[in-house]
Every structure is written in structure tokens, then in C-alpha cells.
Design a protein around this motif. Structure first.
Motif, PDB file in Angstrom:
ATOM      1  N   ARG A   1       0.838  -1.215   0.000  1.00 43.50           N
ATOM      2  CA  ARG A   1       0.000   0.000   0.000  1.00 43.50           C
ATOM      3  C   ARG A   1       0.863   1.252   0.000  1.00 43.50           C
ATOM      4  N   ILE A   2       1.885   1.271   0.853  1.00 41.47           N
ATOM      5  CA  ILE A   2       2.762   2.433   0.926  1.00 41.47           C
ATOM      6  C   ILE A   2       3.551   2.586  -0.377  1.00 41.47           C
ATOM      7  N   LYS A   3       4.061   1.473  -0.905  1.00 43.60           N
ATOM      8  CA  LYS A   3       4.848   1.537  -2.139  1.00 43.60           C
ATOM      9  C   LYS A   3       4.052   2.109  -3.310  1.00 43.60           C
ATOM     10  N   TYR A   4       2.781   1.758  -3.389  1.00 42.24           N
ATOM     11  CA  TYR A   4       1.990   2.115  -4.566  1.00 42.24           C
ATOM     12  C   TYR A   4       1.019   3.275  -4.319  1.00 42.24           C
ATOM     13  N   ALA A   5       1.056   3.864  -3.137  1.00 36.29           N
ATOM     14  CA  ALA A   5       0.100   4.927  -2.813  1.00 36.29           C
ATOM     15  C   ALA A   5       0.218   6.102  -3.773  1.00 36.29           C
ATOM     16  N   SER A   6       1.429   6.596  -3.985  1.00 38.20           N
ATOM     17  CA  SER A   6       1.616   7.764  -4.847  1.00 38.20           C
ATOM     18  C   SER A   6       1.320   7.423  -6.302  1.00 38.20           C
ATOM     19  N   LYS A   7       1.767   6.246  -6.747  1.00 38.37           N
ATOM     20  CA  LYS A   7       1.526   5.839  -8.141  1.00 38.37           C
ATOM     21  C   LYS A   7       0.040   5.661  -8.415  1.00 38.37           C
ATOM     22  N   HIS A   8      -0.656   5.070  -7.454  1.00 36.67           N
ATOM     23  CA  HIS A   8      -2.093   4.852  -7.619  1.00 36.67           C
ATOM     24  C   HIS A   8      -2.837   6.184  -7.685  1.00 36.67           C
ATOM     25  N   ALA A   9      -2.492   7.108  -6.797  1.00 31.96           N
ATOM     26  CA  ALA A   9      -3.172   8.400  -6.758  1.00 31.96           C
ATOM     27  C   ALA A   9      -2.955   9.172  -8.052  1.00 31.96           C
ATOM     28  N   SER A  10      -1.734   9.169  -8.548  1.00 33.03           N
ATOM     29  CA  SER A  10      -1.424   9.897  -9.780  1.00 33.03           C
ATOM     30  C   SER A  10      -2.153   9.309 -10.979  1.00 33.03           C
ATOM     31  N   THR A  11      -2.159   7.994 -11.080  1.00 31.64           N
ATOM     32  CA  THR A  11      -2.815   7.327 -12.202  1.00 31.64           C
ATOM     33  C   THR A  11      -4.326   7.508 -12.148  1.00 31.64           C
ATOM     34  N   ALA A  12      -4.886   7.428 -10.949  1.00 33.11           N
ATOM     35  CA  ALA A  12      -6.342   7.552 -10.792  1.00 33.11           C
ATOM     36  C   ALA A  12      -6.840   8.939 -11.152  1.00 33.11           C
ATOM     37  N   ASN A  13      -6.009   9.949 -10.912  1.00 27.81           N
ATOM     38  CA  ASN A  13      -6.437  11.326 -11.110  1.00 27.81           C
ATOM     39  C   ASN A  13      -6.894  11.575 -12.545  1.00 27.81           C
ATOM     40  N   TYR A  14      -6.058  11.247 -13.514  1.00 32.79           N
ATOM     41  CA  TYR A  14      -6.425  11.518 -14.898  1.00 32.79           C
ATOM     42  C   TYR A  14      -7.243  10.409 -15.542  1.00 32.79           C
ATOM     43  N   TYR A  15      -7.318   9.279 -14.887  1.00 30.89           N
ATOM     44  CA  TYR A  15      -8.278   8.260 -15.305  1.00 30.89           C
ATOM     45  C   TYR A  15      -9.691   8.815 -15.157  1.00 30.89           C
ATOM     46  N   LYS A  16      -9.978   9.355 -13.980  1.00 33.98           N
ATOM     47  CA  LYS A  16     -11.308   9.901 -13.732  1.00 33.98           C
ATOM     48  C   LYS A  16     -11.534  11.168 -14.551  1.00 33.98           C
ATOM     49  N   TYR A  17     -10.473  11.953 -14.718  1.00 34.73           N
ATOM     50  CA  TYR A  17     -10.581  13.184 -15.513  1.00 34.73           C
ATOM     51  C   TYR A  17     -11.007  12.863 -16.946  1.00 34.73           C
ATOM     52  N   SER A  18     -10.439  11.842 -17.534  1.00 34.24           N
ATOM     53  CA  SER A  18     -10.775  11.474 -18.919  1.00 34.24           C
ATOM     54  C   SER A  18     -12.245  11.103 -19.051  1.00 34.24           C
ATOM     55  N   ILE A  19     -12.768  10.416 -18.028  1.00 38.71           N
ATOM     56  CA  ILE A  19     -14.184  10.052 -18.044  1.00 38.71           C
ATOM     57  C   ILE A  19     -15.051  11.311 -18.023  1.00 38.71           C
ATOM     58  N   GLY A  20     -14.737  12.212 -17.097  1.00 39.02           N
ATOM     59  CA  GLY A  20     -15.503  13.440 -16.976  1.00 39.02           C
ATOM     60  C   GLY A  20     -15.388  14.322 -18.206  1.00 39.02           C
ATOM     61  N   GLN A  21     -14.209  14.361 -18.811  1.00 36.96           N
ATOM     62  CA  GLN A  21     -14.018  15.184 -19.998  1.00 36.96           C
ATOM     63  C   GLN A  21     -14.886  14.699 -21.155  1.00 36.96           C
ATOM     64  N   ASN A  22     -14.924  13.405 -21.372  1.00 35.59           N
ATOM     65  CA  ASN A  22     -15.772  12.863 -22.436  1.00 35.59           C
ATOM     66  C   ASN A  22     -17.244  13.187 -22.193  1.00 35.59           C
ATOM     67  N   ASP A  23     -17.677  13.039 -20.926  1.00 35.50           N
ATOM     68  CA  ASP A  23     -19.071  13.349 -20.604  1.00 35.50           C
ATOM     69  C   ASP A  23     -19.382  14.820 -20.855  1.00 35.50           C
ATOM     70  N   GLY A  24     -18.457  15.697 -20.467  1.00 32.93           N
ATOM     71  CA  GLY A  24     -18.683  17.132 -20.627  1.00 32.93           C
ATOM     72  C   GLY A  24     -18.712  17.576 -22.073  1.00 32.93           C
ATOM     73  N   ILE A  25     -17.841  17.012 -22.894  1.00 33.80           N
ATOM     74  CA  ILE A  25     -17.809  17.363 -24.316  1.00 33.80           C
ATOM     75  C   ILE A  25     -19.142  17.032 -24.972  1.00 33.80           C
ATOM     76  N   LYS A  26     -19.697  15.895 -24.614  1.00 27.18           N
ATOM     77  CA  LYS A  26     -20.992  15.510 -25.178  1.00 27.18           C
ATOM     78  C   LYS A  26     -22.111  16.410 -24.658  1.00 27.18           C
ATOM     79  N   ARG A  27     -22.095  16.685 -23.350  1.00 29.48           N
ATOM     80  CA  ARG A  27     -23.156  17.504 -22.764  1.00 29.48           C
ATOM     81  C   ARG A  27     -23.166  18.912 -23.353  1.00 29.48           C
ATOM     82  N   MET A  28     -21.988  19.497 -23.534  1.00 28.08           N
ATOM     83  CA  MET A  28     -21.898  20.866 -24.029  1.00 28.08           C
ATOM     84  C   MET A  28     -22.033  20.973 -25.545  1.00 28.08           C
TER      85      MET A  28
END
Length: 776
Positions: free
Chosen positions: A316-343
Motif C-alpha cells: 500500500r505504501i509503495k503504490y500509494a503515490s503511483k495509484h493516486a497519480s494514475t487515478a487522477n487523470y483516469y477519472k478526468y478522462s471520463i468526466g471530460q468525455n461526458d462534458g464534451i458531449k453535454r456541451m
């Protein structure tokens, strides 16, 4: 001497004009000419020179680029630096062990000797920026062949930066703006001794975890503190116990008066990358190819990491920073696609492009210059689409597998060994040793092996077969498409996944051993294939795209001469301004401007690691022991929102009120406006900030780090310069308020020096007045 200013009241008659969202990330040196009048209407009380000044101290001197990927700000005269918890996460994680788990427990240095050094971490402080467009484009016009133009501009940018560096004294670079139509030089001082001072536990700094990421309402204490050090003679220096705290030219006073709807707010920092001039075809490519691929690959990788993190504290400690960084733009990509369609962003871009084409075709000269730019861009995007997955999967799947990334980093050593250059090989091996130490400190071979099998399967299935290297296809055939067996072969026979074997190899490296290593051979074959068969085609398409983009943007600015355009963000220092502002995400729902400790407790879930509340924080809440950091209603504001225009890289940026005082720091955007890198949403765009009150509450009441509180300049009300700790020197706003306060402070000091134990002072100037009550 003033020990404590207990209360201060400044009554000022001010108008509060209705504020609307303001699009744009502006270069601070241009604020006076482009934005200052508009900012004043919204509540700014500083002059343009107090925001950006080369010769005198200004707000810019309090802002730093943190590690090249975030923003930080000085909050004391002793180099104390504030940034986000997630910006300092890698450093916090690097100092954490199962025995000293700073991620879980937090960390606070109660004196300077306890502050922790961080190898490789640096901050850049802006010295100046200059418009060098004329120098870069001298003699270049629209008739200059594109290849010649590219070579000339690159050479000149490099030469200008080198000259400005003063023989390496400064970090310098020239960046292009408006897609190659303008050029600016940036000169920075880089400080490499940056020490961890304090961080709340992750239960505060990451409260809400992935569930709340990019969401409002939030209740996250996303902050950490560092200190910048310099040599005794005031110069940047490598870490040394002889170094002294850096003395910034300016640090931000901290206002704990609270925030309200429509309060002025500006964000000063280093936004990463935006692509808001991108055309409809580019948007479709990002949505349908880049984001979909990133979501697919990261979703699988995150799940595999989390599976092993849940089984072991060490993992958990070894991968905490890597997981957080990877998750950040994973979720961002989902939201970006949704927003482009909505707008309906693609449809809007297509309408704009139709207008542009009509304008260009209406004039023979314009048609000759701009008439084919859209057509050429569309052709370039069509070509890019054919090969873009090869680039995406190289970064996300191939180099997104840790063993393959580490093996690839041995390429320089391989080249040196092949050339027979013993000195270069020795240097390359020496350079790799600290990288190997850092790599294995946070590496789990069994975890990475599972990721490898999954990523290679995706690579095999999704990349066109004629774009895959023969060596990879042969391996797949050898193991009959069983990627678990392929992983068994690689990880059982490669030395790059074993620390002892890597150390032994680096002590006496041979080209034969490296070339025969299966992990290195695999990544080398994929990389050589990419460089030979994919990269040249992408480069040609991107060169065509760059020229067409430059002409398109130049044409847009010519077509709309009365519109003030701002350049895309490119990791250079910018300022955005707006207001504290609520919003309506859906019909019948209004999101208020701030959240409080009450909401933290409402979200508490001891069975969910994302919503655990530390015991001491619960005790402080139950006692309502918020001290001076509570608002007028007795609540403790945790987070608040503004309509400032921000993007990645703004993490840790100060949120500053109209008087130049810190009221919070930016740490996130909202889900409804994930389109921000591609298009600005005036209705939904919000910047999510951690309140300065919550930061100081955690430092003071939770951590008991009064040593840090005492060195800050804390403003006790909405008046400029009133302090409850540290110095009583006033800030300098652009009206008479500071003069009133300084006069009151001066009179109070004189009375105290004369032996009075308490003092009351009142000063008036027209409609403005200040009352000062002081106890010694």
C-alpha cells in the motif's frame, strides 16, 4: 512589542458589482494592459505593479513552480511554502515506512532540525519574463518554408534562453504562444534544497479519496508544507546542513476572515496544458481515441494495484503515490468525455469553423493565407488517427509497466556499451544506480507481473498488427496468446526485476547481458519499431498540423480584432480572476459556496478507508474547538469554490483576495466542467479550494505546530495587514486602508512602549475607519 492583536475592525464603504465567470489564464506581465480595469471592477484593490513587478517585490515573488508539476506559495519570511497534499505526496510517501507511516499518521517538524530533505525536489521562482517575438521571428514571414521556419525559431529560442541564463545562473526557456505566433522568455532561479515541514494524515489530505475526486461538495484538507533553503550567501544550493531558510521578496499574508458569495478571487500559478484552439476534428480524436484508451488501460491497472495494496501495508505504501497519480487523470478522462458531449462542444466548434471559412474565403488575400488551414488540419488529424494508438499504448501500456520502463531507462547504457565507450558506459551505470535504488524501494514484482500480462494483452489486441514489432508477435505466438505464461517467462528470466541482480550488473555491465535480457529485449524492440514505423509518420502529420494551427489561430485573431484572446496554458506562470460563486449542476439543485466540518462528520465511515476521520479531529469537532478559525456562525469552513479558470499544474496555487491575501489554495476542478483543457464552460466551471482557515486550524489546533503559526502573517478580519501572530507589519493595498492601519499600529506600539498594558486606537479617513484593540 505587540504580542497579540485581539480584535481589529475596518469599516469601508465599497460597492460589490455583480461578478460573472471570467475565462482566461493570463500572463501576469500583461495584466496592466489587458485585465486590470476589469479586475478592479470585480474587487481587486492592488495595482498592476503590486501583482507583477520586475524591479520591486510583488505577488509574483511569492509564487513558485513546485517540482515542475505543481504550484506553491511562500507564507512566511522564512521560506515556509504551502502546496497541496497531493503535490507533496511523493515526498511524504518516500519518507514513510511501516514503522513511521507519515501517509497514515501525518508529520510535523516542531523545529528546523526535524525538517526532512527531498532529493530531486526543486522549486523555480520567476525572476522576469520578456516578449521576444520580434527576435525569434526576425526575417521570417508567411513565405518562409515551414521546415526553415521551424529550424530558425528553434535555434533562436535556444540562443535567447542560453544568453539569458548568465552562464547557468538561471533556469531559462522560451515558449511559443498562440500556436507559434508569439514567443516569451522566462527566467527563473531554481532552489534544490526543499524540505518537508508538515503534512496532515491522508485521512485529512485525501479525505474522500477517489470517490470524491473531481467532485463537489468536498471536505478535503489537501495541503502540505515545505521550506526552501539557500546557501548562507543567499544563492541556490544543493542540500547542506549549513544552508539557511530562503528569504522571499514577498510572502502572502493569510486572511482567516472567511469567504462569501461574490468575493473577489484570483488564482496565481502554473497551469499545465490546455488545447482550447483545437478544432472539431481534434476534439473527436481526443474523445474517441485518446480518452477511451486511457480509461480502459488505467482502469485495469488501478484495479490490479489496488488488489495487492489491500493485502499488504508495505505494498500500500509503495503504490500509494503511483495509484493516486494514475487515478487522477483516469477519472478526468471520463468526466471530460461526458462534458464534451453535454456541451455539444464538437458541434459548436464546427459552427465556428464554418464562420471562419466564410470569412477567409471572402477576401482573396485572406483566402490565399488562411483558406486551406482547416482542410490541412483535418487531413493531419486523419493521418494521426491511424498511428496515434501506437503512441498512447507505448506510454500507457508498455512504459506504464514498471519493469519495462526501468529496462528502457537502460538504453543509454546499452548505447554506450555498444559503442565501446568505456567512460560513457561507466557514467551511465553510475547514473542508473540511484534510479535503481529508488525504483526497487517502491516496487512489487508480483504486482507488476500481473500488470504486464494485462497490458501486453491489450497491446496485442488493440494495436494494428502491421504496427507491432516482429519480436513481440513471435513471443505471442510462442506462448500461444497466453500472456500469463509470457509474463512467467519475462519475470523469471529478466534481471531488471531483481535488486541484487541489477546491482551486480551495474557494478560490471556488459552489452551482451543487457541485450539478452528478455525485458530489455522486448521493450527495445517495441521502442525501435515505434521510432522506425510510427514516430516518423506522426511527426510528419504533426508538422502539417502545427503550420495549419498557427495560421488558423492568427486568422481567428485577425477576424475578431476587438476580442482579447489569451494563449493556451503551457506550464508558464498565469493569473486567473473571478469570484467565490455557487452553481446549479442540475435542475432544482444549487451547490453552495463552502463546506464545513459538519459535512466531514456526515461523510464519516470507519469501514471505508476514504472516509475515516482521525480521532483527534472528531474530538475537536465534538468540542467545537475551532479557535479563531471559525466563521461568524461558529462553523469551520473546510473547502470553498470559485469560478476561476484553472487546469492541471494549478494544484497548490494560492487563492488570493482583492487585497493580496491568501484565503485558500486550489486543489481540484469540478466534475461538471472536466472539459476545461479543451473548452471553457462559463456555467459550470469551478475551482475547488481548501480554506486557509482549515489549513491553519489543522496546523494549530490539530498538530499543535505553533512554531509554524508564529512565523506567518495572519490577518484576523477582512482588513489588510492585521496580524494575530508574527509581525504586525501591514500589507500594502491600493487604497488608504494600509495608511490607517499603519498609523494605528504605530500609535499602539508607542503606548505599549510607554508602559500601558492595553491600548485602544481609532483612526478615521472619510468613510473609512479602523479600530485597534491591543493587549501586551
Amino acid at each position: 512589542m505587540l504580542k497579540r492583536i485581539l480584535s481589529l475592525l475596518l469599516l469601508v464603504s465599497l460597492s460589490a458589482p455583480f461578478a460573472k465567470a471570467d475565462e482566461g489564464m493570463w500572463l501576469p506581465m500583461l495584466i496592466k494592459r489587458l485585465n486590470h480595469a476589469d479586475m478592479q471592477k470585480k474587487g481587486l484593490q492592488l495595482t498592476a505593479e503590486e501583482i507583477y513587478n520586475v524591479n520591486n517585490s510583488s505577488l509574483k515573488d511569492a509564487i513558485v513552480q513546485f517540482g515542475g508539476f505543481c504550484t506553491g506559495e511562500f507564507i512566511s519570511a522564512e521560506g515556509l511554502l504551502l502546496t497541496n497534499h497531493h503535490c507533496g505526496y511523493g515526498q511524504i510517501q518516500s519518507h514513510s515506512t511501516p514503522e513511521n507511516d507519515y501517509l497514515t499518521d501525518g508529520f510535523w517538524a516542531m523545529d528546523r532540525k526535524q525538517e526532512l530533505p527531498n532529493e530531486g525536489l526543486f522549486v523555480d521562482i520567476l525572476v522576469r519574463m520578456d516578449d521576444v517575438t520580434g527576435k525569434v521571428l526576425e526575417g521570417i514571414n508567411n513565405n518562409t518554408p515551414e521546415q526553415e521556419r521551424m529550424q530558425l525559431t528553434a535555434q533562436r529560442m535556444q540562443a535567447i534562453a542560453k544568453e539569458a541564463s548568465s552562464n547557468g545562473q538561471y533556469v531559462t526557456y522560451v515558449r511559443d504562444f498562440f500556436n507559434g505566433n508569439e514567443f516569451y522568455l522566462f527566467v527563473y532561479e531554481r532552489f534544490n534544497d526543499v524540505r518537508l515541514v508538515g503534512t496532515p494524515p491522508s485521512a485529512v489530505g485525501k479525505f474522500g479519496g477517489d470517490t470524491d475526486n473531481w467532485m463537489w461538495p468536498r471536505h478535503t484538507g489537501d495541503f502540505s508544507m515545505f521550506r526552501v533553503y539557500m546557501s548562507p550567501d543567499g544563492k541556490p544550493a544543493a542540500y547542506s546542513d549549513k544552508n539557511v531558510p530562503y528569504k522571499p521578496k514577498h510572502h502572502l499574508p493569510i486572511n482567516i476572515g472567511g469567504v462569501e458569495q461574490d468575493d473577489f478571487a484570483m488564482v496565481f500559478g502554473f497551469p499545465g496544458r490546455t488545447k482550447r484552439f483545437m478544432t472539431s476534428e481534434g476534439l473527436k480524436l481526443d474523445v474517441n481515441q485518446l480518452n477511451k484508451s486511457r480509461i480502459k488501460l488505467r482502469d485495469k491497472k488501478l484495479a490490479l494495484w489496488k488488489e495487492d495494496m489491500d493485502k499488504s501495508d508495505a505494498t500500500r505504501i509503495k503504490y500509494a503515490s503511483k495509484h493516486a497519480s494514475t487515478a487522477n487523470y483516469y477519472k478526468y478522462s471520463i468526466g471530460q468525455n461526458d462534458g464534451i458531449k453535454r456541451m455539444k462542444t464538437v458541434e459548436g466548434k464546427q459552427a465556428d469553423e464554418k464562420k471562419f471559412q466564410t470569412w477567409a474565403d471572402a477576401n482573396a488575400e485572406r483566402k490565399a493565407l488562411y483558406g486551406t488551414s482547416l482542410k490541412e488540419m483535418n487531413e493531419a488529424y486523419a493521418e494521426i488517427e491511424k498511428y496515434n494508438l501506437g503512441s498512447v499504448y507505448l506510454n500507457e501500456a508498455v512504459l506504464g509497466t514498471e519493469a519495462l520502463l526501468f529496462a528502457y531507462r537502460m538504453s543509454a547504457l546499452n548505447n554506450a556499451l555498444k559503442s565501446g565507450n568505456a567512460e560513457a558506459a561507466k557514467k551511465a551505470a553510475e547514473d542508473l544506480q540511484p534510479r535503481a535504488d529508488a525504483f526497487f524501494k517502491d516496487y512489487s514484482m508480483p504486482t507488476d507481473k500481473k500488470v504486464f500480462a494485462s497490458m501486453m494483452k491489450f497491446y496485442h489486441e488493440d494495436i494494428a498488427k502491421d504496427q507491432q514489432p516482429e519480436a513481440f508477435k513471435q513471443l505471442v505466438a510462442k506462448y500461444k496468446g497466453d500472456f500469463n505464461k509470457l509474463a512467467d517467462y519475462i519475470y523469471s528470466n529478466s534481471f531488471v526485476v531483481d535488486k541484487q541482480k541489477v546491482d551486480k550488473f551495474l557494478a560490471n555491465p556488459t552489452q551482451k547481458q543487457l541485450a539478452n535480457d528478455p525485458a530489455f529485449a522486448l521493450v527495445n524492440s517495441i521502442m525501435e519499431n515505434y521510432q522506425t514505423n510510427i514516430a516518423p509518420k506522426l511527426a510528419a502529420a504533426n508538422a502539417k498540423l502545427a503550420k495549419a494551427n498557427r495560421l488558423y489561430v492568427a486568422g481567428l485573431r485577425q477576424m475578431n480584432p476587438d476580442k482579447v484572446y489569451y494563449p493556451d496554458a503551457n506550464s508558464t506562470i498565469r493569473l486567473s480572476y473571478g469570484s467565490v460563486k455557487n452553481y446549479k449542476p442540475v435542475d432544482g439543485v444549487t451547490y453552495e459556496t463552502f463546506t464545513t466540518m459538519e459535512g466531514v462528520m456526515q461523510k464519516e465511515d470507519p469501514s471505508n478507508e476514504e472516509f475515516i476521520v482521525p480521532a483527534k479531529l472528531k474530538q475537536l469537532y465534538e468540542a467545537k474547538d475551532y479557535g479563531r478559525y471559525a466563521n461568524k456562525d461558529g462553523d469551520l469552513i473546510v473547502n470553498f469554490i470559485t469560478d476561476n479558470d484553472i487546469t492541471g499544474g494549478n494544484s497548490g496555487s494560492p487563492v488570493i483576495n482583492g487585497k493580496g491575501e491568501l484565503i485558500g489554495l486550489a486543489f481540484d476542478g469540478n466534475w461538471e466542467a472536466m472539459t476545461g483543457d479543451l473548452v471553457y464552460d462559463p456555467d459550470y466551471k469551478r475551482c475547488i479550494n481548501v480554506s486557509a482557515n482549515y489549513v491553519l486550524f489543522m496546523v494549530d489546533k490539530y498538530a499543535g505546530a505553533s512554531n509554524l503559526i508564529n512565523e506567518m502573517t495572519i490577518v484576523s478580519t477582512d482588513s489588510p495587514g492585521a496580524t494575530e501572530a508574527g509581525t504586525a507589519t501591514a500589507a500594502t493595498p491600493a487604497d488608504s486602508s494600509a495608511e490607517l492601519l499603519n498609523a494605528a499600529v504605530k500609535e499602539a506600539k508607542a503606548d505599549l512602549a510607554a508602559g500601558k498594558s492595553s491600548v485602544k486606537v481609532k483612526k478615521k479617513d472619510g468613510k473609512k475607519s479602523v479600530k485597534l484593540e491591543v493587549k501586551n
